[in-house]
Motif scaffolding. Structure first.
Motif, short mmCIF file in Angstrom:
data_model
loop_
_atom_site.label_atom_id
_atom_site.label_comp_id
_atom_site.label_asym_id
_atom_site.label_seq_id
_atom_site.Cartn_x
_atom_site.Cartn_y
_atom_site.Cartn_z
N LYS A 201 17.63 -0.33 0.60
CA LYS A 201 17.38 -0.97 1.90
C LYS A 201 16.09 -0.51 2.56
O LYS A 201 15.53 -1.22 3.39
CB LYS A 201 18.56 -0.69 2.85
CG LYS A 201 19.92 -1.17 2.34
CD LYS A 201 19.94 -2.67 2.13
CE LYS A 201 21.33 -3.13 1.66
NZ LYS A 201 21.38 -4.59 1.43
N PHE A 202 15.65 0.70 2.24
CA PHE A 202 14.43 1.23 2.87
C PHE A 202 13.49 1.71 1.76
O PHE A 202 13.20 2.91 1.63
CB PHE A 202 14.78 2.37 3.83
CG PHE A 202 15.73 1.96 4.92
CD1 PHE A 202 15.30 1.24 6.02
CD2 PHE A 202 17.09 2.27 4.82
CE1 PHE A 202 16.18 0.85 7.02
CE2 PHE A 202 17.98 1.88 5.80
CZ PHE A 202 17.53 1.17 6.90
N GLN A 205 10.41 4.55 1.68
CA GLN A 205 10.44 5.49 2.79
C GLN A 205 10.91 6.87 2.33
O GLN A 205 11.81 6.98 1.50
CB GLN A 205 11.36 4.98 3.90
CG GLN A 205 10.78 3.83 4.70
CD GLN A 205 11.30 3.83 6.13
OE1 GLN A 205 11.42 4.87 6.76
NE2 GLN A 205 11.62 2.65 6.63
N ARG A 207 13.01 10.08 2.34
CA ARG A 207 14.34 10.45 2.83
C ARG A 207 14.81 11.77 2.24
O ARG A 207 15.84 12.29 2.61
CB ARG A 207 15.35 9.35 2.51
CG ARG A 207 15.39 8.95 1.04
CD ARG A 207 16.20 7.68 0.80
NE ARG A 207 15.95 7.15 -0.52
CZ ARG A 207 16.65 7.48 -1.60
NH1 ARG A 207 17.65 8.33 -1.49
NH2 ARG A 207 16.36 6.97 -2.77
N PHE A 263 15.21 4.91 10.64
CA PHE A 263 14.41 4.40 9.52
C PHE A 263 13.53 3.24 9.96
O PHE A 263 12.44 3.03 9.44
CB PHE A 263 15.33 3.94 8.39
CG PHE A 263 15.62 5.01 7.38
CD1 PHE A 263 14.73 5.27 6.35
CD2 PHE A 263 16.78 5.76 7.46
CE1 PHE A 263 14.99 6.26 5.41
CE2 PHE A 263 17.06 6.75 6.52
CZ PHE A 263 16.17 7.00 5.49
N GLU A 264 14.01 2.49 10.94
CA GLU A 264 13.24 1.36 11.43
C GLU A 264 12.03 1.82 12.25
O GLU A 264 11.13 1.04 12.55
CB GLU A 264 14.13 0.44 12.29
CG GLU A 264 15.27 -0.21 11.52
CD GLU A 264 14.79 -1.28 10.55
OE1 GLU A 264 13.62 -1.71 10.67
OE2 GLU A 264 15.57 -1.69 9.68
#
Length: 916
Positions: A201-202, A205, A207, A263-264
C-alpha cells in the motif's frame, strides 16, 4: 544442582583419594560427596543386593577407573552447560562458525564403548542414573537445539540452580496448549501480514520492516502477557526503528488508521508541533491482557542515534517505581530492543548495563531483546565486533544470555516467559538474542546485494516465520490450513478498512500526554516568559528550614571539619549572610516541604565537586550516612546519588526520570561544566528538541560549573555558546545566576510554572565561598527570580552601560571601586534565554546619559554569550570586550590567564583600544 565445578585430571586423582577416605569412614567427607559416593556404590552394585554384598571385592584399580569415568561424565555435563551455546542450531540463514574444542567424547576422555554404560552422573541433570548416550541426548536437546544459553559465568549458586532446573527438566522444549499456540499464531500472522500490507500500500516508503524477525512480536507479546499475570502493571519500552510500527500496531494497539495517516504525510492537528518521522514517535496506551487485566504500555520516542533511548527508558522506569509504584519493582518492567550492530558498537550500552545494580539507578532488572540481523547498515558481523557474540556486554553484570533461532517461534516464546520470571525473581537483567535476518537492506529502498550478495541470495529463498510455523501446526494437527487462512483474512480485512478510514483524515492525530502525572501541566504560552512567577517563602518558614537543616544530631560524632562547617552555616542565619550552598539547599528543602520530591545525581554531587554542598555527611569512623535535608520533617525526601563516572548515560537517565515526574525537581550536575559534552547526544536530541519533535515537555535541571579561573582548557568553560546556539521557540531556559538568592528562586521557579522546560544553570566555582556573593533574608522572602539585575549606581552619571553575565561581574565591580570609576554601569544578564528583551529595554531607558554600550565576557570572542546577545541587541552597536577568538576555551598557563584578565580590565578602565 551443579554440585561440581569443572574437574580436570589432577582433580580426579584427588577425588579418588576422597572416595577411599569415604570407604573407610563415610562421615569423614562432606555430605554432598557422601550422597554421590553412595549413589556410585549403589550403581556399581547394579541395584542387586547380592552383588552389593560383594562390592568390597572390587579392586582399587576398578574403583579408580569407574570414579574417573564418572567425573569425566560430569565434565561432559559441565561442558554442555558452559559451551553448548557454541554448537546450537540457532542461525536460520547462515552456517555457524566452527569452535574448538567441540563436545565430542574424546574431548572428555570418553569412548564410544562408554555410551551404553550407566553413570550416576545422570542425577546431576535430574534424570537419575542413566546411560551415557541418554545423558548426551538430554544435554543435546537442552543446550544445542534452537536455544543456546550462556549462564555458567553467574557466581550466585541460587541463580544457577534456578536456570538449570528450568532448562534441564524441560530440556528447553516448549509444551504449549492449543490455545497458547493459537495466541502465538495470531501474533505471527499479524506481524507478517502487517508488513506485507504496508509494502503493497505504501510502495517505496521507509518503514524499517520487521520482516525476517517477525517471531519477535509473539515473543514480546508472550513476555508481556506473562508479566501481567505475575503482577506487572507498567511496561516501558525503548527500541530503534526496525519493527517499531509493528509493535505500535500489534502490541500497543495504536489504531492502524493513525499509522496509515502518518504514511500519508499529513500535517499534525497542532501547528506548533514540528513532528518527526513515524518510526521515531512515542506512544502510550492502556491495554487489556488476554486474561482481562489492565496494563499500561509506553513506547519512548527516540532519535536515529541508536541505543540513546536505553538510559531514558531506565530513568522513566525508576521514576514510575519511586512514584506510582512506591518502590515496588515488581509492578513495572523496562524492555529495551537492540540491534546486533548497535548493542556491540555503542558504548552507551556498557554505561547503562553498569548502572543496573547501583542504588541510584537500579530498576529491578531489564529485559533486553536483540533483533540480530547479523549485519549492520552494510557492515558484516565479523567487522562489527571483536567479541564472539553481540551480547557479550551482558557478562559485565553476569546476566544470562539466551541465543534463539528466530525461525522457532515457540522456542523464542518459551525463553521470553522464562526471562520474565528470572527478572522478577532475581532483579537482574536478561538478554534474549534473536538470531534472524533482515529481508531488505537497511531500509526498504536500500540494495543489500551490493554488500552481502551470498547472504541475500539465501534470504530470498527463505520462508517467513508464518509459513514455517503454519506448516508445523498443520503437520502436528493443531490447526488446519483453512483455519490459518481465515485468521489471516480477518486481520487483512481489518487493515483494509482502517486504510479507507485513514484516507478521509485531513490531519495527523497528536495524542496528548498531559494525563496521569502530567495532568494540570500546560503548554507554555507566548507571554509566559515575560516575568517569573512568585517563588518567595515566608520569613518564618525560611528561618525554620535554615535552622533545622543546619543541625547535626547530638548523638552522632562527625568529622570536626563537618561540625565546623555546619556551625558556620548556623552563624549565617545570625549574620543574615547566606552563601551559595545555603541558597541552593534551602531551595530543595522548601520544595520538599511543599510536597515535591527532589532527585539529584551526578559525579560527586553529595559533597559537591568543590566541597561546598555536603548534602550527605558521614559519621566519623564509620560508613553511616546522614542527610540533613531528610531529617527536618518534610513530607518528601531528597534522593541524592553520586553517579558512576558517566555523563551520557546518567544525563539520559535523569532526562527519563524528569520525563515521567513533572512534579519532582530532577537535577543532573556535571563534575565540571566542560564535561557535559560527553552527553552531547542527549542534549541535542532530547533536551533541546523533544518538545517540538515529539510533543514531550521536560523539566530537567542541568547544573554546569563554569568560570575562568586559570584552571586550563577543560575546567573553565561549560560552553554557553553551544546551548545558546540551540535555543529557539522557547525550548530551554539558560541561566547564569550570580547570587545565592537568584539560584534559590530559579530552582523553585522550575516547579512553580504551569509548564515544564529544561533549565540549564551555569553555576560558579569561585563564588561558592566568595565573601561578597551572599544574600540576605529578604532576598529569599520578598523577591523572585529576576531575569536581569540592574547596577546600584547614580544613573545620571552613567555614560557607559556594560552588559555581562556570571562571575565576571564581581571582578568588574571590584576593579571599578579600585579605579574610582563612576561613569559605567554593569548590567547582569541572569537569564540569557528566553532573552528578557522587555526587561533590557526598561533598564536601557533609565540611563538617559549613556552614549556607549559594551558587552563584557571572560570567554573568547567566538564563545560565551557575546554573539547571541549582540544578535538580540544589534541596535545598540555594542563594543565587545573579552578574550580574542580561540580554538581552545582557555589557556593552561596561569600567568597568561592573568594577563588576559588584566587586558580585559584595562580595556574598560584605561581606554586601551581593542578590536571592535
Amino acid at each position: 544442582m551443579d554440585k561440581f565445578s569443572y574437574i580436570g585430571n589432577a582433580d580426579v586423582n584427588a577425588i579418588e583419594a576422597l572416595f577411599h577416605k569415604f570407604q573407610q569412614d563415610p562421615e569423614s567427607v562432606d555430605k554432598t560427596w557422601q550422597d554421590f559416593f553412595k549413589g556410585f556404590e549403589f550403581g556399581r552394585a547394579d541395584y542387586s543386593p547380592s552383588v552389593a554384598q560383594g562390592i568390597s571385592k572390587t579392586t582399587n584399580s576398578e574403583v579408580s577407573e569407574n570414579v574417573t569415568k564418572e567425573f569425566r561424565v560430569i565434565n561432559l555435563i559441565h561442558g554442555y552447560r558452559q559451551r553448548g551455546h557454541l554448537f546450537t542450531k540457532t542461525n536460520p540463514v547462515r552456517t555457524r562458525r566452527k569452535y574448538r574444542p567441540d563436545l565430542g567424547l574424546d574431548v572428555f576422555e570418553l569412548e564410544p564403548s562408554d555410551l551404553e554404560t550407566v553413570f550416576q552422573a545422570g542425577t546431576e541433570i535430574e534424570i537419575g542414573p542413566a546411560k551415557l548416550k541418554d545423558i548426551i541426548a538430554h544435554l543435546e536437546k537442552t543446550y544445542c537445539q534452537s536455544i543456546g544459553v550462556e549462564y555458567m559465568f553467574i557466581r550466585n549458586p541460587n541463580l544457577l540452580s534456578w536456570l538449570q532446573e528450568r532448562m534441564e527438566l524441560s530440556q528447553n522444549i516448549p509444551h504449549f496448549t492449543k490455545e497458547e499456540k493459537g495466541n502465538i499464531l495470531k501474533k505471527v500472522i499479524e506481524a507478517v501480514t502487517f508488513e506485507n500490507f504496508l509494502a503493497t500500500k505504501f510502495v517505496g516508503q521507509k518503514r524499517f520492516s520487521l520482516e525476517g524477525a517477525e517471531s519477535f512480536l509473539p515473543a514480546m507479546n508472550a513476555l508481556m502477557e506473562h508479566g501481567v499475570e505475575l503482577g506487572i502493571e507498567d511496561y516501558v519500552i525503548g527500541m530503534a526503528h526496525r519493527g517499531r510500527l509493528n509493535v505500535l500496531a500489534n502490541i500497543m494497539e495504536k489504531p492502524a488508521k493513525d499509522i496509515f495517516t502518518e504514511f500519508e504525510g499529513r500535517p499534525s492537528e497542532d501547528g506548533l508541533f514540528d513532528g518527526d518521522v513515524k518510526y521515531h514517535m512515542g506512544y502510550s496506551n492502556d491495554v487489556t491482557s488476554i486474561s482481562g487485566k489492565k496494563v499500561h504500555i509506553s513506547l519512548t520516542p527516540n532519535p536515529s542515534h541508536l541505543e540513546t533511548v536505553g538510559p531514558v527508558v531506565e530513568g522513566i522506569t525508576r521514576a514510575k517505581i519511586d512514584g506510582r509504584h512506591q518502590g515496588n519493582h515488581r509492578k513495572v518492567c523496562p524492555i529495551i530492543v537492540h540491534g546486533d550492530a548497535a548493542i556491540a558498537g555503542q558504548g552507551i550500552v556498557y554505561e547503562v548495563v553498569q548502572m543496573a545494580h547501583l542504588d541510584g539507578y537500579r530498576v529491578g532488572g531489564t529485559i533486553h531483546f536483540i533483533i540480530n540481523n547479523q549485519v549492520g547498515f552494510t557492515t558484516n558481523y565479523k567487522d562489527a565486533r571483536s567479541s564472539t557474540y553481540c551480547t557479550d556486554v551482558a557478562k559485565v553484570t553476569k546476566a544470562p544470555v539466551f541465543h534463539v533461532n528466530g525461525d522457532d517461534v515457540e522456542a523464542l516464546t518459551l525463553v521470553a516467559k522464562m526471562a520474565m520470571e528470572f527478572r522478577l525473581n532475581f532483579r537482574k537483567d536478561v538478554f534474549i538474542d534473536v538470531l534472524c535476518y533482515r529481508k531488505y537492506g537497511h531500509n526498504e529502498g536500500d540494495e543489500p546485494r551490493f554488500t552481502q550478495p551470498l547472504l541475500y541470495k539465501q534470504i530470498a529463498l527463505h520462508p517467513n516465520p508464518k509459513v514455517i510455523y503454519s506448516k508445523k501446526l498443520i503437520e502436528e494437527g493443531s490447526f488446519t490450513s483453512a483455519e490459518i487462512d481465515a485468521m489471516e483474512k480477518t486481520y487483512k480485512d481489518e487493515l483494509e478498512k482502517d486504510l479507507e478510514e485513514a484516507k478521509k483524515v485531513e490531519k495527523t492525530k497528536v495524542n496528548s500526554y498531559l494525563q496521569g502525572p502530567w495532568q494540570g501541566v500546560q503548554m507554555a504560552g507566548k507571554d509566559d516568559f515575560d516575568q517569573s512567577p512568585d517563588t518567595a517563602v515566608s520569613e518564618k518558614l525560611f528561618l525554620e528550614l535554615a535552622k533545622k537543616t543546619t543541625e547535626l544530631p547530638k548523638d552522632k560524632k562527625f568529622f570536626n571539619k563537618i561540625e565546623r562547617l555546619f556551625g558556620d552555616r548556623q552563624k549565617m542565619i545570625e549574620s543574615d549572610t547566606y552563601d551559595w550552598a545555603m541558597g541552593e539547599l534551602l531551595a530543595y528543602a522548601s520544595l520538599m516541604n511543599e510536597g515535591h520530591h527532589v532527585r539529584f545525581s551526578g559525579q560527586d554531587v553529595e559533597r559537591g565537586t568543590f566541597s561546598h554542598r555536603h548534602a550527605v555527611v558521614k559519621v566519623e569512623d564509620s560508613e553511616e550516612e546522614y542527610i540533613p535535608l531528610n531529617n527536618f520533617g518534610a513530607p518528601e525526601k531528597l534522593e541524592i546519588y553520586n553517579s558512576l563516572l558517566s555523563e551520557y548515560a546518567v544525563l539520559g537517565f535523569e532526562y527519563g526520570y524528569a520525563y515521567a515526574s513533572p512534579n519532582a525537581l530532577t537535577i543532573w550536575e556535571a563534575q565540571f561544566g566542560d564535561f557535559f559534552n560527553g552527553a552531547q547526544i542527549i542534549i541535542d536530541q532530547y533536551l533541546a528538541a523533544s518538545e517540538y519533535k515529539w510533543r514531550r515537555m521536560n523539566g530537567l535541571v542541568v547544573l554546569l560549573p563554569h568560570g575562568y579561573e586559570g584552571q586550563g582548557p577543560e575546567h573553565s568553560s561549560a560552553r554557553i555558546e553551544r546551548f545558546l546556539q540551540m535555543c529557539a521557540e522557547n525550548n530551554m531556559q539558560i541561566v547564569n545566576a550570580t547570587t545565592p538568592a537568584q539560584q534559590f528562586h530559579v530552582l523553585r521557579r522550575q516547579l512553580k510554572r504551569s509548564f515544564r522546560k529544561p533549565l540549564i544553570c551555569f553555576t560558579p566555582k569561585k563564588l561558592l565561598r566568595y565573601p561578597s556573593c551572599v544574600s540576605g533574608l529578604k532576598d529569599f522572602t520578598h523577591n523572585k527570580f529576576r531575569e536581569i539585575l540592574d547596577d546600584q549606581v547614580n544613573e545620571k552619571k552613567i555614560k557607559r552601560v556594560a552588559f555581562c553575565s556570571g562571575k565576571i561581574y564581581y571582578d568588574l565591580i571590584e576593579r571599578r571601586e579600585k579605579e574610582g570609576a563612576t561613569d559605567i554601569a554593569f548590567i547582569r544578564l541572569e537569564q540569557l534565554y528566553p532573552f528578557p528583551r522587555k526587561q533590557v529595554d526598561s533598564i536601557i531607558a533609565k540611563y538617559t546619559q549613556a552614549s556607549e554600550y559594551l558587552f563584557i565576557q571572560e570567554e573568547a570572542e567566538n564563545m560565551g554569550a557575546w554573539r547571541f546577545v549582540d544578535n538580540h541587541l544589534r541596535a545598540l552597536k555594542m563594543r565587545y570586550v573579552g578574550r580574542d577568538e580561540a580554538a581552545s576555551p582557555a589557556t593552561g598557563f596561569s600567568k597568561r590567564h592573568n594577563a588576559e584578565t588584566e587586558e580585559i580590565m584595562l580595556s574598560i578602565f584605561k581606554k586601551v583600544p581593542v578590536k571592535n
